[in-house]
Design a protein around this motif. Structure first.
Motif, PDB file in Angstrom:
ATOM      1  N   ASP A  99       0.929  -1.241  -0.245  1.00  0.00           N
ATOM      2  CA  ASP A  99      -0.373  -0.294   0.012  1.00  0.00           C
ATOM      3  C   ASP A  99       0.932   1.258   0.059  1.00  0.00           C
ATOM      4  N   ILE A 100       1.185   1.716  -1.194  1.00  0.00           N
ATOM      5  CA  ILE A 100       2.340   2.781  -1.063  1.00  0.00           C
ATOM      6  C   ILE A 100       1.085   4.153  -1.894  1.00  0.00           C
ATOM      7  N   ALA A 101       2.097   5.353  -0.803  1.00  0.00           N
ATOM      8  CA  ALA A 101       1.841   6.739  -0.896  1.00  0.00           C
ATOM      9  C   ALA A 101       2.721   7.718  -1.977  1.00  0.00           C
ATOM     10  N   PRO A 102       2.336   7.455  -3.810  1.00  0.00           N
ATOM     11  CA  PRO A 102       3.218   7.979  -4.575  1.00  0.00           C
ATOM     12  C   PRO A 102       3.875   9.690  -3.546  1.00  0.00           C
ATOM     13  N   SER A 103       2.544  10.184  -3.421  1.00  0.00           N
ATOM     14  CA  SER A 103       3.556  11.874  -2.631  1.00  0.00           C
ATOM     15  C   SER A 103       2.288  12.027  -1.829  1.00  0.00           C
ATOM     16  N   ARG A 104       3.344  13.275  -1.195  1.00  0.00           N
ATOM     17  CA  ARG A 104       3.002  13.879   0.365  1.00  0.00           C
ATOM     18  C   ARG A 104       1.384  13.697   0.638  1.00  0.00           C
ATOM     19  N   PHE A 105       0.319  13.944  -0.473  1.00  0.00           N
ATOM     20  CA  PHE A 105      -1.096  14.978  -0.710  1.00  0.00           C
ATOM     21  C   PHE A 105      -1.720  13.587  -1.261  1.00  0.00           C
ATOM     22  N   GLY A 106      -0.957  12.564  -2.054  1.00  0.00           N
ATOM     23  CA  GLY A 106      -1.637  12.252  -3.047  1.00  0.00           C
ATOM     24  C   GLY A 106      -2.141  10.662  -2.503  1.00  0.00           C
ATOM     25  N   PRO A 107      -3.448   9.892  -2.536  1.00  0.00           N
ATOM     26  CA  PRO A 107      -4.159   8.921  -1.446  1.00  0.00           C
ATOM     27  C   PRO A 107      -3.092   7.790  -2.392  1.00  0.00           C
TER      28      PRO A 107
END
Length: 122
Positions: A99-107
């Motif tokens: 489960d990976i968040a690709p950016s600081r604010f992305g889901p």
């Protein structure tokens, strides 16, 4: 893009051991839960084990408790599955999952590896 690449599968005799690795690469801000699933021929994919981001909490399927150990190296974005006392019924394609968040604010998004075959046979 994010990729999960597994390695370490193969043929092993009953009672033997194998260590699977899965490395995540690409656009990664944070990795939450990482896990391993498996799918045997004619069966549904099932959870084997998963581990939280803090690396201190893990859960296992009852069928592998005491034989398999999941761990992760957050510096390397890698999750491992140490499998011991392997049985023929452990034969399956093993998939890693993260489960990976690709950016600081992305889901966060759930990613899957391509799978690695584990065969336990004499």
């Amino acid at each position: 893009q994010v990729q999960l690449v597994e390695s370490g599968g193969g043929l092993v005799q009953p009672g033997g051991s194998l260590r699977l690795s899965c490395a995540a690469s690409g656009s990664i801000f944070r990795i939450n839960t990482m896990g391993w699933y498996r799918q045997a021929p004619g069966k549904q994919r099932e959870l084997v084990a998963h581990i939280l981001s803090g690396s201190s909490s893990a859960d296992y399927a009852d069928s592998v408790k005491g034989r398999f150990t999941i761990s992760r190296d957050n510096a390397k974005n890698t999750v491992y599955l140490q499998m011991s006392s392997l049985k023929p019924e452990d034969t399956a394609v093993y998939y890693c999952n993260a489960d990976i968040a690709p950016s600081r604010f992305g889901p966060p998004v759930v990613y899957w590896g391509q799978g690695t075959q584990v065969t336990v046979s004499s």
